[in-house]
Scaffold this motif. Structure first.
Motif, PDB file in Angstrom:
ATOM      1  N   THR A 333       0.849  -1.188   0.000  1.00 41.78           N
ATOM      2  CA  THR A 333       0.000   0.000   0.000  1.00 41.78           C
ATOM      3  C   THR A 333       0.883   1.235   0.000  1.00 41.78           C
ATOM      4  O   THR A 333       2.102   1.147   0.151  1.00 41.78           O
ATOM      5  CB  THR A 333      -0.938   0.012   1.218  1.00 41.78           C
ATOM      6  N   TYR A 334       0.253   2.379  -0.183  1.00 42.17           N
ATOM      7  CA  TYR A 334       0.979   3.652  -0.164  1.00 42.17           C
ATOM      8  C   TYR A 334       0.497   4.509   0.994  1.00 42.17           C
ATOM      9  O   TYR A 334      -0.668   4.441   1.417  1.00 42.17           O
ATOM     10  CB  TYR A 334       0.766   4.429  -1.465  1.00 42.17           C
ATOM     11  N   THR A 335       1.383   5.333   1.482  1.00 44.26           N
ATOM     12  CA  THR A 335       1.044   6.342   2.464  1.00 44.26           C
ATOM     13  C   THR A 335       1.814   7.607   2.116  1.00 44.26           C
ATOM     14  O   THR A 335       2.667   7.594   1.230  1.00 44.26           O
ATOM     15  CB  THR A 335       1.378   5.876   3.895  1.00 44.26           C
ATOM     16  N   GLU A 337       4.281  10.651   3.512  1.00 48.74           N
ATOM     17  CA  GLU A 337       5.178  11.124   4.563  1.00 48.74           C
ATOM     18  C   GLU A 337       5.271  12.645   4.488  1.00 48.74           C
ATOM     19  O   GLU A 337       5.493  13.211   3.423  1.00 48.74           O
ATOM     20  CB  GLU A 337       6.572  10.513   4.395  1.00 48.74           C
ATOM     21  N   ASP A 358      -5.911  16.771   4.140  1.00 48.41           N
ATOM     22  CA  ASP A 358      -6.329  15.384   3.895  1.00 48.41           C
ATOM     23  C   ASP A 358      -6.857  15.200   2.481  1.00 48.41           C
ATOM     24  O   ASP A 358      -6.636  14.152   1.853  1.00 48.41           O
ATOM     25  CB  ASP A 358      -7.399  14.971   4.915  1.00 48.41           C
ATOM     26  N   GLN A 362      -5.317  12.646  -0.242  1.00 48.71           N
ATOM     27  CA  GLN A 362      -6.154  11.666  -0.932  1.00 48.71           C
ATOM     28  C   GLN A 362      -6.070  11.820  -2.437  1.00 48.71           C
ATOM     29  O   GLN A 362      -6.043  10.839  -3.184  1.00 48.71           O
ATOM     30  CB  GLN A 362      -7.609  11.802  -0.465  1.00 48.71           C
ATOM     31  N   LEU A 365      -2.885  10.087  -3.479  1.00 51.62           N
ATOM     32  CA  LEU A 365      -2.943   8.636  -3.328  1.00 51.62           C
ATOM     33  C   LEU A 365      -3.774   7.980  -4.428  1.00 51.62           C
ATOM     34  O   LEU A 365      -3.524   6.841  -4.821  1.00 51.62           O
ATOM     35  CB  LEU A 365      -3.529   8.276  -1.959  1.00 51.62           C
ATOM     36  N   LYS A 403       4.830  10.437  -1.438  1.00 49.86           N
ATOM     37  CA  LYS A 403       4.183   9.126  -1.507  1.00 49.86           C
ATOM     38  C   LYS A 403       5.246   8.032  -1.340  1.00 49.86           C
ATOM     39  O   LYS A 403       6.239   8.021  -2.076  1.00 49.86           O
ATOM     40  CB  LYS A 403       3.469   8.942  -2.844  1.00 49.86           C
ATOM     41  N   THR A 408       1.979  -4.219   3.579  1.00 49.93           N
ATOM     42  CA  THR A 408       0.936  -4.524   4.560  1.00 49.93           C
ATOM     43  C   THR A 408       1.219  -5.834   5.269  1.00 49.93           C
ATOM     44  O   THR A 408       0.814  -6.042   6.409  1.00 49.93           O
ATOM     45  CB  THR A 408      -0.441  -4.609   3.873  1.00 49.93           C
TER      46      THR A 408
END
Length: 733
Positions: A333-335, A337, A358, A362, A365, A403, A408
């Motif tokens: 998955t991606y998050t 930073e 946010d 989004q 992402l 990104k 996971t």
């Protein structure tokens, strides 16, 4: 008219010099090792060979001061020449004969009859009519000297390093529009890339940068009118004062002075910026510049690693493989930073008007083309990698959101490169020797017990060990110490720091105070209320270093206080926080200097020898005078006492002793006696192999008389050995 003024000034200098300088006639030559230079009349300047890398370059340098300062280099990007090269002065100029013919370093506009190295620092070629047909002042590299001009359309280029005078990564251009501007190399002359400007872009053509004898840097337009003072000038002009202007390796151009009478060093009189992170391109792709003690340091984006740790301009690369965005995978998955207070080049391909962070996150992402966003509270600008020209700027509220890929289910996706693994792989390729492998086996087997029992040979400090262990095993916070006040003392002069005092000392662990990232967490700089500077090792919750490892490190280092070892002041425990408080090293670590071509020049032989001696003193203490003695138990047949007590029920004693045995063989004093890696593996897994007897390790300060003769084999050594003990004698090294 500005060009005319410049030419008139040079003509005056040259005319005066003809009466003062000795001439260099046709047929004269130089070699690097014998007749290496032509000096000016006063001996202040020299033209000729100087050391560069493993060979020699040709240029002009200040020979009359202790710090040999290069001010001009011929064909600066040519490779250095060998010590048997010859520089020949002919009517066609100055040439280095080669196998293919002649490599001309200086080519005059007409036939040259003689040359002079002037006391102004200008090297001049004249024809038979005493007219100048070539001069170094017309071809500056990274430096201007008083009386010299930078003409319209011309540039200065920084050097690659203090030791390498080939073309570096910054330029200063006197533009045709009248503007004096600094850029990174290989960029267009547009404002988006500039990081210094004289703001004289509407003054027209033929503007020149001029350098007066009093340290005055100023711009003249085509009518010889002063349109801008870069510096005020008015500095002393006596013969005991030298000036030069240079665009430095770090991209900032400065006016320097040198007092000959006081035998001083170069002093900065003026600089284009006092902020050393301002030059764009100082840090490579995907890295940003942070000031640490007013010196620039390049930091990688989070989840990125340096491409070449010894070269900050090499930039950083991902430590994960980013191809899973379009190829959906449940194990990946991606998050995003977050990186606060940083500015970057804006190369966005899309800008969204958003006020919520946010929503900006989004939006990135959900967009496989988006690899980072810049958010300023009202605009969300989507970016592709690489990012460049990044620097910490506490005056901005901009933040970068990067990104990054995360597994996971760890270790289930082969595309995931675990953080740090690239760097570790490169490191282990280099140090993956028998010594490293076998010692690793030993460390894993005995890590905690070595610190808590007989490895100290019965000489532990029971107060510090018992008090520390009893206290830490109670899992209490240093903010509520029973019997100890906050910032109280334990044995060995260790302080139990309160969490509040550590937060205050580090000003709450900001990114700009971060000194580096260790294997178990980040290290921050701080200052106690006493003024003492400290380094705080803040152990990460997911570092893998638990209470046991924390105890071990604390006990170990508390027993190893020595002037040549980094001093441990104390520790702090607060909830899940585990912190070690060390003395701050203001000169940074040795690799900070050794693996940087510029900083390495700061370590002359005297400094390096002092460092070597200090390291040796520290090692002597560790190996002889400290209380830990990785050989005595083995020699006495008590090797099992090295076993971690937690392994008591699961350990196979023969295998454990074999691991210890192999480890000792890997640190034999005679390198020829150490096993290779294939032998190490065989020794560990094949019980039928008979292992040679180990002798005292190389770090024991007793010389083995037998192995000092390299002609004696291990078999002969075993025959001489009795009851597993080698025949040794004490002998000073």
């Amino acid at each position: 008219m500005a060009c005319l003024a410049c030419l008139l000034a040079l003509a005056f200098v040259a005319a005066e010099a003809q009466q003062m300088q000795s001439n260099i006639s046709q047929g004269s030559s130089l070699t690097p090792t014998t007749n290496s230079t032509w000096l000016s009349r006063s001996g202040l300047y020299a033209f000729g060979f100087y050391r560069q890398g493993n060979g020699y370059a040709v240029g002009i340098f200040l020979a009359g001061i202790p710090q040999k300062t290069v001010v001009w280099t011929a064909n600066r990007d040519d490779p250095p020449v060998s010590n048997n090269a010859t520089l020949l002065f002919t009517g066609d100029g100055l040439a280095l004969p080669t196998a293919e013919g002649k490599n001309y370093l200086v080519s005059p506009s007409g036939s040259a009859s003689y040359a002079s190295m002037l006391d102004s620092g200008n090297f001049v070629l004249y024809n038979s009519g005493r007219e100048i047909v070539w001069q170094s002042f017309d071809h500056p590299t990274d430096t201007l000297l008083p009386g010299q001009c930078l003409l319209s359309g011309n540039e200065l280029f920084s050097a690659k390093s203090e030791a390498d005078h080939s073309t570096g990564i910054f330029r200063l251009k006197m533009q045709n529009d009248g503007n004096l501007v600094q850029y990174p190399v290989d960029t267009p002359d547009t404002s988006v890339y500039s990081f210094y400007s004289s703001f004289t872009d509407r003054e027209g053509e033929n503007v020149t940068l001029n350098f007066g004898a009093d340290g005055h840097l100023y711009l003249l337009n085509g009518n010889a009118t002063n349109i801008r003072n870069i510096t005020d000038g008015g500095l002393p002009t006596d013969e005991g004062k030298l000036y030069l202007m240079r665009i430095d390796v770090g991209g900032i151009f400065r006016l320097y002075s040198h007092d000959l009478k006081k035998n001083a060093i170069w002093s900065v009189e003026w600089e284009s910026s006092k902020e050393k992170c301002v030059p764009k391109g100082l840090c490579g792709f995907n890295s940003y510049c942070v000031l640490i003690d007013l010196e620039p340091d390049c930091r990688c984006l989070r989840r990125f690693e340096s491409v070449n740790p010894g070269n900050q301009t090499s930039g950083c690369e991902r430590n994960f493989v980013a191809d899973a965005c379009k190829n959906r995978n449940e194990n990946f998955t991606y998050t995003m930073e977050k990186l606060e207070n940083t500015t970057w080049e804006d190369s966005s391909y899309m800008s969204l008007t958003l006020s919520d962070e946010d929503d900006c996150i989004q939006g990135c992402l959900e967009d496989c083309d988006c690899e980072a966003v810049f958010f300023d509270g009202t605009n969300c600008r989507k970016q592709r990698l690489p990012l460049r020209y990044g620097r910490r700027d506490n005056g901005t509220s901009d933040r970068a959101l990067i990104k990054v890929g995360v597994p996971t289910k760890p270790d289930t996706d082969p595309r995931i490169v675990q953080p740090g693994s690239k760097k570790k792989a490169r490191k282990w390729i280099w140090i993956g020797t028998a010594i490293g492998a076998a010692l690793l086996v030993m460390v894993l087997s005995i890590s905690s017990y070595l610190l808590r029992r007989k490895l100290f040979s019965g000489e532990t400090n029971p107060m510090i060990e018992n008090e520390m262990l009893e206290w830490m095993e109670s899992d209490r916070s240093t903010d509520d110490v029973n019997g100890l006040q906050n910032d109280g003392k334990l044995g060995n002069n260790l302080t139990v720091f309160s969490y509040a005092s550590v937060v205050a000392a580090t000003t709450n662990f900001p990114e700009e105070n971060k000194l580096g990232q260790g294997g178990f967490g980040p290290v921050y700089k701080g200052k106690l209320v006493t003024g003492q500077e400290i380094a705080v090792k803040r152990l990460s919750r997911c570092s893998g270093q638990g209470t046991l490892e924390f105890k071990n490190e604390l006990i170990l280092i508390s027993e190893l206080q020595h002037t040549n070892l980094v001093q441990l002041f104390g520790f702090c425990i607060h909830g899940e926080e585990r912190m070690l408080i060390y003395a701050y090293m203001p000169n940074k670590s040795l690799d900070y200097f050794l693996f940087d071509s510029t900083r390495a020049m700061l370590l002359d032989w005297t400094k390096r020898f002092n460092i070597i001696e200090g390291i040796a003193q520290g090692l002597l203490y560790l190996h002889k005078y400290s209380r830990m003695r990785a050989w005595e138990l083995w020699k006495e047949g008590r090797g099992l006492e090295l076993m971690d007590p937690t392994l008591k029920d699961s350990c196979t004693e023969d295998q454990l002793l074999r691991c210890f045995h192999v480890g000792l063989l890997c640190v034999e004093e005679n390198a020829a006696d150490r096993p290779c890696m294939s032998d190490v593996v065989s020794m560990l897994i094949t019980e039928t192999i008979s292992l040679p007897l180990p002798t005292r390790p190389a770090f024991i300060t007793i010389r083995n008389v037998i192995v000092s003769d390299v002609n004696i084999s291990r078999r002969e050594l075993q025959i001489i050995s009795v009851n597993g003990l080698s025949n040794t004698t004490v002998d000073g090294r």
